[in-house]
Design a protein around this motif. Sequence first.
Motif, PDB file in Angstrom:
ATOM      1  N   ALA A 145       0.841  -1.206   0.000  1.00 46.73           N
ATOM      2  CA  ALA A 145       0.000   0.000   0.000  1.00 46.73           C
ATOM      3  C   ALA A 145       0.873   1.252   0.000  1.00 46.73           C
ATOM      4  CB  ALA A 145      -0.910  -0.006   1.233  1.00 46.73           C
ATOM      5  N   TRP A 146       1.934   1.219   0.783  1.00 41.10           N
ATOM      6  CA  TRP A 146       2.826   2.390   0.874  1.00 41.10           C
ATOM      7  C   TRP A 146       3.438   2.695  -0.505  1.00 41.10           C
ATOM      8  CZ3 TRP A 146       7.793   4.331   0.480  1.00 41.10           C
ATOM      9  CH2 TRP A 146       8.063   5.475   1.217  1.00 41.10           C
ATOM     10  N   LEU A 147       3.922   1.640  -1.166  1.00 36.98           N
ATOM     11  CA  LEU A 147       4.563   1.831  -2.471  1.00 36.98           C
ATOM     12  C   LEU A 147       3.553   2.336  -3.504  1.00 36.98           C
ATOM     13  CD1 LEU A 147       6.879  -1.323  -2.563  1.00 36.98           C
ATOM     14  CD2 LEU A 147       7.583   1.073  -2.337  1.00 36.98           C
ATOM     15  N   GLU A 148       2.346   1.783  -3.420  1.00 34.24           N
ATOM     16  CA  GLU A 148       1.316   2.185  -4.384  1.00 34.24           C
ATOM     17  C   GLU A 148       0.970   3.669  -4.225  1.00 34.24           C
ATOM     18  OE1 GLU A 148      -2.524   0.385  -4.014  1.00 34.24           O
ATOM     19  OE2 GLU A 148      -3.127   1.124  -5.994  1.00 34.24           O
ATOM     20  N   PHE A 181      -0.152   8.484  -5.876  1.00 37.80           N
ATOM     21  CA  PHE A 181      -0.699   9.709  -5.258  1.00 37.80           C
ATOM     22  C   PHE A 181       0.409  10.516  -4.568  1.00 37.80           C
ATOM     23  CE2 PHE A 181      -3.797   6.148  -4.485  1.00 37.80           C
ATOM     24  CZ  PHE A 181      -4.630   6.431  -5.565  1.00 37.80           C
ATOM     25  N   PRO A 182       1.365  10.995  -5.344  1.00 36.24           N
ATOM     26  CA  PRO A 182       2.502  11.670  -4.714  1.00 36.24           C
ATOM     27  C   PRO A 182       2.213  13.113  -4.272  1.00 36.24           C
ATOM     28  CG  PRO A 182       2.774  11.658  -7.090  1.00 36.24           C
ATOM     29  CD  PRO A 182       1.499  10.919  -6.808  1.00 36.24           C
ATOM     30  N   SER A 239      -6.298  16.037  -5.410  1.00 39.92           N
ATOM     31  CA  SER A 239      -7.616  15.488  -5.038  1.00 39.92           C
ATOM     32  C   SER A 239      -7.528  13.978  -4.902  1.00 39.92           C
ATOM     33  CB  SER A 239      -8.660  15.786  -6.102  1.00 39.92           C
ATOM     34  OG  SER A 239      -8.680  17.127  -6.350  1.00 39.92           O
ATOM     35  N   ARG A 240      -6.697  13.369  -5.766  1.00 43.49           N
ATOM     36  CA  ARG A 240      -6.562  11.902  -5.670  1.00 43.49           C
ATOM     37  C   ARG A 240      -5.894  11.512  -4.359  1.00 43.49           C
ATOM     38  NH1 ARG A 240      -4.314  11.312 -11.678  1.00 43.49           N
ATOM     39  NH2 ARG A 240      -6.142  12.180 -12.684  1.00 43.49           N
ATOM     40  N   ALA A 241      -4.867  12.272  -3.980  1.00 43.84           N
ATOM     41  CA  ALA A 241      -4.178  11.981  -2.707  1.00 43.84           C
ATOM     42  C   ALA A 241      -5.154  12.184  -1.547  1.00 43.84           C
ATOM     43  CB  ALA A 241      -2.963  12.896  -2.557  1.00 43.84           C
ATOM     44  N   GLU A 248      -0.161  15.948   5.540  1.00 45.76           N
ATOM     45  CA  GLU A 248      -0.498  14.587   5.965  1.00 45.76           C
ATOM     46  C   GLU A 248       0.439  13.558   5.320  1.00 45.76           C
ATOM     47  OE1 GLU A 248      -2.500  16.700   4.449  1.00 45.76           O
ATOM     48  OE2 GLU A 248      -4.401  16.923   5.534  1.00 45.76           O
ATOM     49  N   ASN A 249       0.694  12.495   6.079  1.00 45.83           N
ATOM     50  CA  ASN A 249       1.535  11.384   5.610  1.00 45.83           C
ATOM     51  C   ASN A 249       0.618  10.372   4.914  1.00 45.83           C
ATOM     52  OD1 ASN A 249       3.192   9.181   5.342  1.00 45.83           O
ATOM     53  ND2 ASN A 249       3.784   9.070   7.507  1.00 45.83           N
ATOM     54  N   VAL A 250       0.248  10.698   3.667  1.00 47.04           N
ATOM     55  CA  VAL A 250      -0.786   9.884   2.990  1.00 47.04           C
ATOM     56  C   VAL A 250      -0.342   8.427   2.863  1.00 47.04           C
ATOM     57  CG1 VAL A 250      -2.236   9.674   0.936  1.00 47.04           C
ATOM     58  CG2 VAL A 250      -1.510  11.930   1.703  1.00 47.04           C
TER      59      VAL A 250
END
Length: 378
Positions: free
Chosen positions: A19-22, A27-28, A39-41, A234-236
Amino acid sequence: MIYFDHNATTPLHPAARAAWLEVQDRFPANPSSPHRLASRAEHALEEARAQLAQILGCEPSCVVLTSGATESANLVLHHFSRVLEKDRNILVSTIEHPAILSPAAHYFGSQLRLAPTTSGGMIDVDWFEAAFQDQRPALVALMAANNETGVLQPWRRILETCQNVGVPLIVDATQWVGKLPSGDLGKADYVIGSAHKFGGPKGVGFLKCPSAVSSLQPLLLGGPQENGRRGGTENVAGVVSMVAALRQHTSTLADPNVLTEKIATRSKFCTELVQALPGATILGGSNPVLWNTVSVLMPEVPCQARWVVKLDRAGFAVSTGSACSSGQEKPSSVLTAMGLGAQSSRILRFSSGWETPASDWDLLLAALKQVYQDLSQS
Ligand code: PLP
């Protein structure tokens, strides 16, 4: 190396890593920026918040995302230091983690009352309830499961006592979340958790609050994030990764047989350990304990300090207590509260993870027998 120190921190769960890598790839952007990537992030972040809220049994707006349990504890205690009347006492159990005890002492000083624990490591409920009659506190903090002994605390009963008279309760559920069903935790006013205790990344956690109120006094100023309750980008990736790990454990926990098996493995280890090492005592007595944690007062041998070193050489990573107090001369506040201060150097803590097979507990037992023999002869 066989890892028996999961209460200090856990390895990253494969689902959390994926999940983290994705998120990093897809969503950078900064979720607060004004473009579609942002908006995606933001969407990924809010979806993770909603999933976490569902697991905890609360509304998404109640979840404030933080850097971990220590920040969450500081945030909520800072908040109360601003809003409570100056002469009101707060009641905190003596077996809380320093993440609670230190800010509580810092913000409340002489208003802080410490609730004692029994020798079995459970808070003294009778004392607690008498203290309510005697002088009603303005705030209570009690952990759900102890990090050193694994003893499960009667937080549901204390919550009822608090709710009956309108006193807010902070539940530090850092060692509970990801190990036991968490759907009831949302009933508590404030709940603290940390991703790295259940297979998520380090540096991410949460504080569950009563509602969306932006009246929570922020500790970190500098931005409108988290509804004004915690400033900072935020740390998305961290948040999505944390929730991915928690979702895995939540679905594992849906099968009641899994917990039964884990509890049986722990019981077998404890029984065999006490038989094999005369004088060894399992902390916690007959209290309910986390399935993954065994804290033992080891038998006296000529040199106590070498248990951990010998076990390390034999290929086992274990702890002498909470990681935060390891390496310190001073016994931890938990062991002192349990009346074990003088014997604290003889205490070892073994804490497993979901991935630890029963055979690793057998290997640990064999190593303990060997080390006991070596130390007894040295
Ligand atoms: N609360 C409890 C019960 C803990 O076990 C810990 C860590 O060991 C903390 C709080 C602090 O967690 P973090 O290091 O994630 O801030």
